[in-house]
Design an enzyme around this catalytic site. Structure first.
Site, PDB file in Angstrom:
ATOM      1  N   SER A  81       0.946  -0.708   0.109  1.00  8.89           N
ATOM      2  CA  SER A  81       0.305   0.136  -0.034  1.00  8.89           C
ATOM      3  C   SER A  81       0.344   1.524  -0.049  1.00  8.89           C
ATOM      4  CB  SER A  81      -1.612   0.250   1.494  1.00  8.89           C
ATOM      5  OG  SER A  81      -1.834  -0.898   1.332  1.00  8.89           O
ATOM      6  N   ARG A 206       3.853 -11.242  14.735  1.00 10.03           N
ATOM      7  CA  ARG A 206       3.753  -9.800  14.042  1.00 10.03           C
ATOM      8  C   ARG A 206       2.553  -8.963  14.814  1.00 10.03           C
ATOM      9  NH1 ARG A 206       3.380  -9.539   7.607  1.00 10.03           N
ATOM     10  NH2 ARG A 206       2.649  -7.249   8.446  1.00 10.03           N
ATOM     11  N   ASP A 288       5.047   1.995   8.125  1.00 20.27           N
ATOM     12  CA  ASP A 288       3.792   1.905   8.498  1.00 20.27           C
ATOM     13  C   ASP A 288       3.444   0.886  10.273  1.00 20.27           C
ATOM     14  OD1 ASP A 288       4.137  -0.104   7.364  1.00 20.27           O
ATOM     15  OD2 ASP A 288       1.405  -0.343   6.749  1.00 20.27           O
ATOM     16  N   HIS A 502      -0.325  -9.875  -0.240  1.00 23.54           N
ATOM     17  CA  HIS A 502      -0.154  -9.782  -1.244  1.00 23.54           C
ATOM     18  C   HIS A 502      -0.405 -10.685  -2.470  1.00 23.54           C
ATOM     19  CE1 HIS A 502       0.183  -4.903   1.058  1.00 23.54           C
ATOM     20  NE2 HIS A 502      -0.635  -6.071   1.643  1.00 23.54           N
TER      21      HIS A 502
END
EC number: 5.4.2.12
Length: 560
Positions: A81, A206, A288, A502
């Protein structure tokens, strides 16, 4: 910034008029793949997106959203993203996170900068701590980069090294953590043979330890802080391999959500808490999911949780994770310098813009879209709206997320008449729910995103505007690991291997609306169009020509 002759003024497009509002909608994690039962976009009821694809083929096409098309090292690298929105907003291809780190490691430049020289001051008397995702997924970090950094730091004076691992299972297959730990343990063993005290000190999954984002759940970061910095966790083991194997054997365990653990010596004492005088490097290159930890490590007035003990350390990120916040203040690799983004050009040419998403993707339609820059270019011409995301639950529990609320905000912005561009409306469903691996929930998510698109396109119709519907990368269109023949891969027990990452699939770009010039169609002379071509296209739809150094527009105007 400007060279001789540089101007912010965009020339008018010779064939396209100004004045029609343009809505840019980004479906997050919405790629194009073969239709089968694991393609959640195909399975879901998506009449709006289906009509865009099938109703006007000359105004619907695919573009690349991964690899070199978005600045990543190779076409084996899946998009994400951040790089996707960078490309959408910048209109040019910039070397991105992984590629920047690769270049700095290959040239040795990483060891010459201020960031490395800063942490190097701790090598003589302190410990070097490396914290980050242990994976070769290439989205947040890469194992080979960690290996090179370990080698480089040890050759440059690091005598005592502790690695704090976060297991993946999201960008790579669940269960791959065991192999990664074995590889890392072997490397550390070789360092110990050379007289360097190198060990894994702590770990956790994570999504449960450290890697929260957008301040959604600070407890995630606190679990990491307790294990990494304080050396405290509910699970204690003599080795990381034992830890991962044991914790994975628990019912319903997976790499993403492993609980925090610490490695202890024979006396039960943690082998690697962070102490005064130590150096810390967060090894993820993607921003992020490191920003929150960076705040905890760097901010003196931090108040999100009780840190209990705040060691005086030298801290650096692999990159700087937020350019506006200057966070962290020290970093090993300089970020891409993305100036003259399409958003800034449009604002300086009088285009009033509106951006909206929910918390988990709000930064993508603002910070990343604007070239890794926080804040407004001109507050009088821009409005950004963030809708709070659900917290305390996984996204498959409420797969509709905030898609309808986002769409309603975009609709209201269009109908208000205040904005020339409803810019970068991000619908996160396909990506965030797709990451959970829950196929049924992802089907619901895709349906909700399609319904949200309808709300926005109906408003475009009402105001006589133009729409651009696209995506930033693939995810929901293929939810299984494939073998070399393209068939679903099976695990040892014969079950389907679910894919949570992804993909390498292309994404759609659709244009239309009552305000679109009837002669506009997609060009067919661009060899490998990608997301970066969208910016020039949007500028054209506003009646402007894009700057000469932008990737070429996707559209042309027929003379008739």
């Amino acid at each position: 910034m400007a060279s001789s002759g540089f101007s912010w003024t965009l020339p008018d497009h010779p064939k396209l008029p100004k004045g029609k509002p343009v809505a840019v909608v980004v479906l997050d994690g919405w790629g194009e793949a073969n239709a089968d039962q694991y393609n959640c976009i195909h399975v879901a009821q998506t009449p709006v997106m289906d009509s865009l694809k099938n109703g006007a083929p000359e105004r619907w096409r695919l573009v690349k959203a991964h690899g070199t098309a978005v600045g990543l090292p190779s076409d084996d690298d899946m998009g994400n993203s951040e790089v996707g929105h960078n490309a959408l907003g910048a209109g040019r291809i910039f070397a991105q996170g992984a590629k920047l780190v690769d270049q700095a490691l290959a040239s040795g430049k990483i060891y010459e900068g201020d960031g490395f020289n800063y942490i190097k001051e701790s090598f003589e008397n302190g410990t070097l701590h490396l914290i980050g995702l242990l994976s070769d997924g290439g989205v947040h970090s890469r194992l080979d980069q960690l290996q090179l950094l370990l080698k480089g730091a040890s050759e440059r004076g690091a005598k005592r090294i502790r690695v704090h691992i976060l297991t993946d299972g999201r960008d790579v297959l669940d269960g791959s953590s065991v192999g990664f730990v074995e590889t890392l343990e072997n490397d550390l063993s070789q360092l110990r043979e050379k007289g360097i005290d190198a060990q894994i000190a702590s770990g956790g999954g994570r999504m449960y330890v450290t890697m929260d984002r957008y301040e959604n759940d600070w407890d995630v970061v606190k679990r990491g802080w307790d294990a990494q910095v304080l050396g405290e966790a509910p699970h204690k083991f003599k080795s990381a391999l034992e830890a991962v194997k044991t914790l994975r054997a628990e019912p319903n365990a997976n790499d993403q959500y492993l609980p925090p653990f610490v490695i202890v010596d024979d006396s039960g004492k943690a082998v690697g808490p962070v102490l005064d005088g130590d150096a810390v490097v967060t090894i993820n290159f993607r921003a992020d999911r490191m920003v929150m930890l960076a705040k905890a490590l760097e901010y003196a007035d931090f108040d999100k949780f009780d840190r209990v003990r705040v060691p005086k350390i030298r801290y650096a990120g692999m990159l700087q994770y937020d350019g506006e916040l200057k966070l962290p203040s020290r970093y090993l690799v300089s970020p891409p310098e993305i100036e003259r983004t399409s958003g800034e050009y449009l604002v300086k040419n009088g285009i009033c813009t509106f951006a909206c998403s929910e918390t988990v993707k709000f930064g993508h339609v603002t910070f990343f879209w604007n070239g890794n820059r926080s804040g407004y270019f001109d507050e009088t011409k821009e409005e950004y709206v963030e809708i709070p995301s659900d917290s305390g639950i996984t996204f498959n529990v409420a797969p509709k997320m905030k898609a309808l609320e986002i769409a309603e905000k975009a609709r209201d912005a269009l109908l208000s008449g205040k904005f020339d561009q409803v810019n970068g409306v991000n619908l996160p469903n396909g990506d965030m729910v797709g990451h959970t691996g829950d196929i049924e929930a992802t089907v619901v998510a895709c349906k909700a995103a399609d319904e949200a698109v309808k709300i926005i396109l109906d408003a475009v119709e009402q105001v006589g505007g133009i729409y651009v519907v696209t995506a930033d990368h693939g995810n929901a269109e293929d939810m299984v690991k494939r073998n070399k023949a393209g068939k679903p891969a099976l695990d040892k027990s014969g079950g389907i291997q679910i894919l949570t990452s992804h993909t390498l699939q292309p994404v759609p770009v659709a244009i239309g609306g009552p305000g679109l010039h009837p002669g506009v169609k997609f060009r067919n002379d661009i060899q490998t169009p990608g997301l970066a071509n969208v910016a020039a296209t949007v500028m054209n739809l506003h009646g402007f020509e894009a700057p000469a150094d932008y990737e070429t527009t996707l559209i042309e105007v027929a003379d008739n």
